[in-house]
Design an enzyme around this catalytic site. Structure first.
Site, PDB file in Angstrom:
ATOM      1  N   HIS A 310      50.635  51.741  66.823  1.00 33.42           N
ATOM      2  CA  HIS A 310      50.916  50.331  66.588  1.00 33.42           C
ATOM      3  C   HIS A 310      49.730  49.717  65.865  1.00 33.42           C
ATOM      4  O   HIS A 310      48.584  50.099  66.107  1.00 33.42           O
ATOM      5  CB  HIS A 310      51.138  49.601  67.919  1.00 33.42           C
ATOM      6  CG  HIS A 310      51.820  48.291  67.740  1.00 33.42           C
ATOM      7  ND1 HIS A 310      51.136  47.141  67.416  1.00 33.42           N
ATOM      8  CD2 HIS A 310      53.122  47.954  67.788  1.00 33.42           C
ATOM      9  CE1 HIS A 310      52.003  46.147  67.302  1.00 33.42           C
ATOM     10  NE2 HIS A 310      53.211  46.607  67.514  1.00 33.42           N
ATOM     11  N   ASP A 367      59.553  50.956  70.600  1.00 34.35           N
ATOM     12  CA  ASP A 367      60.715  51.704  70.103  1.00 34.35           C
ATOM     13  C   ASP A 367      60.917  53.057  70.761  1.00 34.35           C
ATOM     14  O   ASP A 367      61.934  53.707  70.522  1.00 34.35           O
ATOM     15  CB  ASP A 367      60.569  51.891  68.586  1.00 34.35           C
ATOM     16  CG  ASP A 367      60.637  50.565  67.868  1.00 34.35           C
ATOM     17  OD1 ASP A 367      59.714  50.252  67.077  1.00 34.35           O
ATOM     18  OD2 ASP A 367      61.599  49.823  68.125  1.00 34.35           O
TER      19      ASP A 367
HETATM   20  C1  SDX Z   1      57.216  47.970  65.463  1.00 33.28           C
HETATM   21  O1  SDX Z   1      53.614  44.869  64.045  1.00 33.28           O
HETATM   22  C2  SDX Z   1      54.416  44.776  65.070  1.00 33.28           C
HETATM   23  O2  SDX Z   1      54.167  44.015  65.998  1.00 33.28           O
HETATM   24  C3  SDX Z   1      55.653  45.676  64.981  1.00 33.28           C
HETATM   25  C4  SDX Z   1      56.519  45.680  66.238  1.00 33.28           C
HETATM   26  C5  SDX Z   1      57.217  44.333  66.461  1.00 33.28           C
HETATM   27  O3  SDX Z   1      57.597  44.082  67.622  1.00 33.28           O
HETATM   28  O4  SDX Z   1      57.468  43.616  65.449  1.00 33.28           O
HETATM   29  O5  SDX Z   1      55.714  45.995  67.355  1.00 33.28           O
HETATM   30  C6  SDX Z   1      57.652  46.712  66.122  1.00 33.28           C
HETATM   31  O6  SDX Z   1      57.372  48.083  64.260  1.00 33.28           O
HETATM   32  C7  SDX Z   1      56.535  49.028  66.287  1.00 33.28           C
HETATM   33  C8  SDX Z   1      56.065  50.247  65.426  1.00 33.28           C
HETATM   34  C9  SDX Z   1      57.285  51.142  65.153  1.00 33.28           C
HETATM   35  N1  SDX Z   1      56.920  52.181  64.170  1.00 33.28           N
HETATM   36  C10 SDX Z   1      56.796  53.477  64.568  1.00 33.28           C
HETATM   37  O7  SDX Z   1      56.919  53.875  65.719  1.00 33.28           O
HETATM   38  C11 SDX Z   1      56.547  54.446  63.403  1.00 33.28           C
HETATM   39  C12 SDX Z   1      55.445  55.449  63.798  1.00 33.28           C
HETATM   40  N2  SDX Z   1      54.173  54.702  63.844  1.00 33.28           N
HETATM   41  C13 SDX Z   1      53.337  54.713  62.685  1.00 33.28           C
HETATM   42  O8  SDX Z   1      53.929  54.917  61.474  1.00 33.28           O
HETATM   43  C14 SDX Z   1      52.155  53.740  62.755  1.00 33.28           C
HETATM   44  O9  SDX Z   1      51.587  53.908  63.971  1.00 33.28           O
HETATM   45  C15 SDX Z   1      52.403  52.277  62.499  1.00 33.28           C
HETATM   46  C16 SDX Z   1      53.119  52.050  61.208  1.00 33.28           C
HETATM   47  C17 SDX Z   1      53.179  51.660  63.607  1.00 33.28           C
HETATM   48  C18 SDX Z   1      51.033  51.589  62.429  1.00 33.28           C
HETATM   49  O10 SDX Z   1      50.370  52.157  61.357  1.00 33.28           O
HETATM   50  P1  SDX Z   1      48.919  51.621  60.900  1.00 33.28           P
HETATM   51  O11 SDX Z   1      48.438  50.531  61.792  1.00 33.28           O
HETATM   52  O12 SDX Z   1      48.977  51.348  59.446  1.00 33.28           O
HETATM   53  O13 SDX Z   1      47.990  52.852  61.239  1.00 33.28           O
HETATM   54  P2  SDX Z   1      47.600  53.989  60.219  1.00 33.28           P
HETATM   55  O14 SDX Z   1      48.816  54.429  59.464  1.00 33.28           O
HETATM   56  O15 SDX Z   1      46.403  53.547  59.471  1.00 33.28           O
HETATM   57  O16 SDX Z   1      47.242  55.183  61.237  1.00 33.28           O
HETATM   58  C19 SDX Z   1      45.904  55.336  61.742  1.00 33.28           C
HETATM   59  C20 SDX Z   1      45.782  56.839  62.007  1.00 33.28           C
HETATM   60  C21 SDX Z   1      46.123  57.688  60.764  1.00 33.28           C
HETATM   61  O17 SDX Z   1      45.422  58.917  60.907  1.00 33.28           O
HETATM   62  P3  SDX Z   1      43.971  59.043  60.092  1.00 33.28           P
HETATM   63  O18 SDX Z   1      44.230  58.648  58.668  1.00 33.28           O
HETATM   64  O19 SDX Z   1      43.027  58.107  60.835  1.00 33.28           O
HETATM   65  O20 SDX Z   1      43.601  60.504  60.259  1.00 33.28           O
HETATM   66  O21 SDX Z   1      46.724  57.245  63.011  1.00 33.28           O
HETATM   67  C22 SDX Z   1      47.660  58.163  62.471  1.00 33.28           C
HETATM   68  C23 SDX Z   1      47.586  58.009  60.958  1.00 33.28           C
HETATM   69  O22 SDX Z   1      47.972  59.220  60.319  1.00 33.28           O
HETATM   70  N3  SDX Z   1      48.994  57.765  62.990  1.00 33.28           N
HETATM   71  C24 SDX Z   1      49.922  58.615  63.394  1.00 33.28           C
HETATM   72  C25 SDX Z   1      50.976  57.812  63.871  1.00 33.28           C
HETATM   73  N4  SDX Z   1      50.656  56.511  63.732  1.00 33.28           N
HETATM   74  C26 SDX Z   1      49.418  56.492  63.177  1.00 33.28           C
HETATM   75  N5  SDX Z   1      49.961  59.974  63.398  1.00 33.28           N
HETATM   76  C27 SDX Z   1      51.106  60.519  63.906  1.00 33.28           C
HETATM   77  N6  SDX Z   1      52.174  59.819  64.391  1.00 33.28           N
HETATM   78  C28 SDX Z   1      52.132  58.464  64.381  1.00 33.28           C
HETATM   79  N7  SDX Z   1      53.180  57.756  64.851  1.00 33.28           N
END
Ligand code: SDX
Length: 433
Positions: A310, A367
């Protein structure tokens, strides 16, 4: 420079010159540096891809503490609201900054009943969507079209926000149920005023001429809880889309339609559908968790564990905690045993003990478990994000209202850092190779 200024301003030194930027303090001790005059004073803009470090507005609606896992709507803890309220009570709270008394709640409920029907001409839209049309695409089209069929909605929605909000909150529920019925080739079931907001939706979804549907109180309670948990969440992607589109002065329905489209994304509201698809893939792969964990860690693989991580929460999403707890209860009432729940629990255990995820503060979000409950109720996977939109609607409306009422509001127009070509001399087409 006086001590007072040094206490209330950040200092920024650019090219030898010190600039003093006001420090803003939020109601919960949150802090911000006001850079409103930065461009004018320094010629610089700030660079912040994804707005990870930027506040685009001041808001009094929802407070999140991502480190402590706190979520409050208008100051009330989500745990209290989810356990003790009806969804329409929380919708009223988000819109009015007060929990409704009995009279106010009845008045809001009456408006929701009054506006439950859809213009009969709009029902013909459903005949022209392809059979496998995405319910999110249908929802976005239908909400945008409400503006054409209800010109009175085109007036100033702020004049009577209860009327405007209840029209949308009620009609979106009908649109969602009708889109499901059409996708099944079943006759439409019209709203009934003797049923509650959630009971009406369930009846419109599942009642059929050959098998009357029994609205179970436990299922209604589960749906109320899920809609409350999705009702608002500060300046997330879809809410920012609603604010951004609304800041151009466009009507509420076009702004909400923009929010629906943003929510559709698998990184945002579409994640609840993607979670089930991921769990089904793991199940089909003989519960080969290791394969999916490895894919999620592989930088060359775009796969991510849906339902984890998140932008704000660096700990368990408080909504996920509540939903996970509710799973067992609702599945027992419905006498449903879902193998995906076991897979979800095992996956969570592995992830929460794996250094890759722990070091990146990746926990289950809202989710991860919600789809288990939707499945148990009988809602099809491709309607999960529609359910998210149904819940988020009062939050979007409240945020849009706040944006329009805020005297500081300006059209949102971010800047950029240019990375293109320097000036070039024009070449007539005859001289181009
Ligand atoms: C919602 O914003 C809100 O409030 C949204 C929400 C709402 O109520 O409106 O809460 C609802 O959208 C919840 C999120 C639902 N999405 C998912 O479940 C999709 C999977 N999650 C990710 O794609 C991710 O965690 C996000 C999109 C939710 C957040 O991404 P960020 O903040 O841009 O973080 P990032 O991509 O910079 O990740 C940081 C690190 C990275 O690794 P490094 O580059 O540091 O090595 O964490 C890793 C990412 O690769 N990472 C994950 C991951 N999420 C982040 N690795 C594997 N699986 C994941 N799910």
């Amino acid at each position: 420079m006086t001590d007072a200024i040094l206490k209330t301003h950040a200092q920024l030194v650019i090219e030898g010159k010190t600039h003093y930027l006001p420090i803003l303090k939020g109601a919960e001790g949150d802090k911000a540096i006001d850079i409103s005059t930065l461009m004018k004073e320094t010629g610089y803009v700030v660079y912040d891809v994804g707005s990870k470090n930027s506040a685009t507005c001041s808001s009094a609606i929802t407070f999140l503490d991502g480190d402590k896992g706190i979520l409050r709507y208008r100051g009330y803890d989500i745990e209290d609201l989810a356990e003790k309220c009806l969804f329409i009570e929380v919708a009223y709270l988000l819109l009015h900054n007060k929990l409704p008394n009995r009279e106010e709640l009845e008045g809001f409920r009456t408006l929701l009943e009054e506006y439950a029907l859809l213009h009969e001409d709009m029902i013909h839209f459903f005949d022209h969507f392809p059979p496998n049309a995405s319910p999110m695409a249908i929802l976005s089209v239908m909400v945008n079209s409400l503006h054409n069929y209800y010109p009175e909605m085109g007036g100033d929605p702020l004049e009577n926000i209860d009327k405007t909000a209840s029209r949308l909150i009620s009609k979106v529920r009908t649109i969602a149920a009708f889109s499901y019925k059409k996708s099944m080739g079943h006759p439409l079931v019209y709203p009934r005023n003797d049923l509650s907001y959630c009971g009406n939706f369930l009846n419109m979804m599942f009642d059929t001429p050959v098998r009357p549907y029994t609205v179970q109180p436990e299922v209604v309670a589960a749906m109320n809880k899920l809609l409350i948990l999705h009702a608002d969440h500060e300046q997330n992607c879809s809410t920012s889309a609603v604010r951004l589109v609304g800041s151009a002065g466009v009507n509420l329905y076009a702004s909400i339609s923009a929010g629906i489209n943003a929510l559709w994304g698998p990184l945002h509201g579409g994640a609840n559908e993607a979670v089930i698809q991921m769990l089904q893939a793991i199940y089909a792969d003989g519960n080969d968790y290791k394969k999916y964990i490895a894919k999620a860690k592989d930088k060359n693989d775009p796969f991510r564990l849906s339902g984890f991580g998140h932008r704000v929460y660096r700990t368990y999403d408080p909504r996920g905690t509540i939903i996970k707890k509710a799973c067992d209860g609702i599945l027992a009432v419905l006498n449903v045993s879902d193998p995906l729940l076991e897979i979800a629990r095992n996956l969570e255990d592995i992830v929460l003990n794996d250094e890759y995820f722990v070091s990146r503060n990746l926990y289950p979000n809202v989710d991860f478990y919600s789809g288990i409950i939707y499945r148990a109720i009988g809602i099809p996977t491709n309607m999960f994000t529609v359910m998210f939109a149904l819940g988020r609607l009062p939050g979007w409306i409240a945020q849009w209202k706040e944006m329009r009422e805020d005297p500081q509001t300006k059209i949102m127009r971010p800047r950029q850092v240019y990375a293109g070509e320097p000036q070039r001399t024009f070449i007539p087409i005859g001289e181009r190779f």
